[in-house]
Motif scaffolding. Structure first.
Motif, short mmCIF file in Angstrom:
data_model
loop_
_atom_site.label_atom_id
_atom_site.label_comp_id
_atom_site.label_asym_id
_atom_site.label_seq_id
_atom_site.Cartn_x
_atom_site.Cartn_y
_atom_site.Cartn_z
N GLY A 145 -32.65 0.97 -28.91
CA GLY A 145 -31.89 -0.32 -29.16
C GLY A 145 -32.04 -1.26 -28.06
N ALA A 146 -31.39 -1.04 -27.13
CA ALA A 146 -31.20 -1.81 -25.86
C ALA A 146 -32.31 -2.05 -25.14
N ILE A 147 -33.44 -1.21 -25.22
CA ILE A 147 -34.87 -1.61 -24.77
C ILE A 147 -35.43 -2.72 -25.37
N ARG A 148 -35.31 -2.67 -27.02
CA ARG A 148 -35.84 -3.69 -27.67
C ARG A 148 -35.16 -4.98 -27.13
N GLU A 149 -34.03 -4.99 -26.98
CA GLU A 149 -33.16 -6.31 -26.69
C GLU A 149 -33.68 -6.88 -25.16
N TYR A 150 -33.69 -5.79 -24.34
CA TYR A 150 -34.21 -6.11 -23.13
C TYR A 150 -35.81 -6.79 -23.09
N ALA A 151 -36.51 -6.20 -23.92
CA ALA A 151 -37.78 -6.44 -24.08
C ALA A 151 -37.95 -8.24 -24.93
N LEU A 152 -37.20 -8.53 -25.48
CA LEU A 152 -37.14 -9.86 -25.82
C LEU A 152 -36.85 -10.86 -24.68
N LYS A 153 -35.88 -10.22 -23.82
CA LYS A 153 -35.47 -11.16 -22.49
C LYS A 153 -36.93 -11.18 -21.88
N VAL A 154 -37.55 -10.18 -21.55
CA VAL A 154 -38.60 -10.23 -20.88
C VAL A 154 -39.65 -11.11 -21.42
N LYS A 155 -39.70 -11.22 -22.61
CA LYS A 155 -40.66 -12.25 -23.22
C LYS A 155 -40.47 -13.48 -23.02
#
Length: 256
Positions: A197-207
């Motif tokens: 779940g945390a990785i999904r959220e971080y991926a949005l920041k990366v995007k």
């Protein structure tokens, strides 16, 4: 030297798991799929033993802990078993060498010289170990390690988030670093406390940071195991892969 190789091995594991997950198909849209599960990529090697050459005692174990865990006070206390220790054992041990008494430090330096290497201690609590092959290893005051290889690549075991040409392209993650490996063309990192779940959220920041071109999102259950991966380019010559599975969570940034 085992810690240096272990750090690289962890990164290889991450890339392998990422490749396996990505090859199994993808679905569009982040945040879709199975419930988050806690990711654990830490491993522990068996205790290292060494015969005490000064007293003829039986093998005495040198304790080893996962480098992502906080060091115990015992690891900072004077270690009589350090006498006569080899460079390889010094790199493998969990002992914080800068915290040892002066007599043990002198013995460590003398032993390293015999082996064609060098050990020195900094005023900031660091220990610098130069192996006979020219590889430089630095143990920080908190027990984490930084390695500089002859080919110019660098590895890290625990410690703070590194600053380099790759990491400046993305937001600094809040996860703890387990191991990382950096070369001229690629940066790989494994996290020790990031669930899916945390990785999904971080991926949005990366995007949002600019990695939003030619994106591929994989978010599905693979034989009962949740897997997530976000891959994209930033249009400036770099591509990123942020991933999480039951075996590893991490990120790869590479030059295209």
């Amino acid at each position: 030297m085992k810690k240096r190789y272990y750090a690289s091995a962890l990164v290889v594991l991450a890339l392998t798991m990422s490749a396996c997950g990505s090859s199994s198909g993808s679905t569009s849209g982040a945040g879709v799929g199975s419930e988050a599960s806690t990711v654990s990529a830490s491993e522990k090697d068996e205790p290292l033993t060494r015969k005490d050459t000064s007293e003829g005692k039986n093998d005495t174990p040198l304790t080893r802990e996962d480098a992502t865990e906080k060091k115990t006070e015992a690891a900072s206390e004077p270690d009589e078993a350090a006498r006569g220790i080899s460079i390889e054992e010094a790199l493998s041990s969990n002992t914080i060498w800068a915290n040892q008494d002066e007599e043990i430090k002198q013995e460590l330096m003398a032993e390293a010289k015999k082996q064609g290497g060098e050990i020195s201690f900094g005023s900031d609590g660091t220990t610098k170990i130069v192996d006979k092959d020219g590889t430089v290893s630095i143990q920080n005051a908190d027990g984490s390690w930084n390695f500089r290889n002859q080919d110019g690549s660098a590895s890290q075991f625990g410690g703070d988030w590194p600053e380099n040409d790759f990491t400046k392209l993305v937001p600094k993650p809040s996860f703890r670093l387990m191991a990382s490996d950096t070369s001229d063309t690629e940066f790989n990192v494994l996290f020790s406390d990031a669930d899916i779940g945390a990785i999904r959220e971080y991926a949005l920041k990366v995007k949002d940071s600019g990695f939003d071109k030619n994106e591929t999102v994989t978010d599905q259950d693979l034989q009962g195991t949740a897997f997530y991966s976000y891959e994209a380019s930033n249009g400036k010559g770099y591509r990123i892969n942020v991933f999480s599975s039951a075996n590893a969570s991490g990120m790869t940034i590479s030059k295209e």
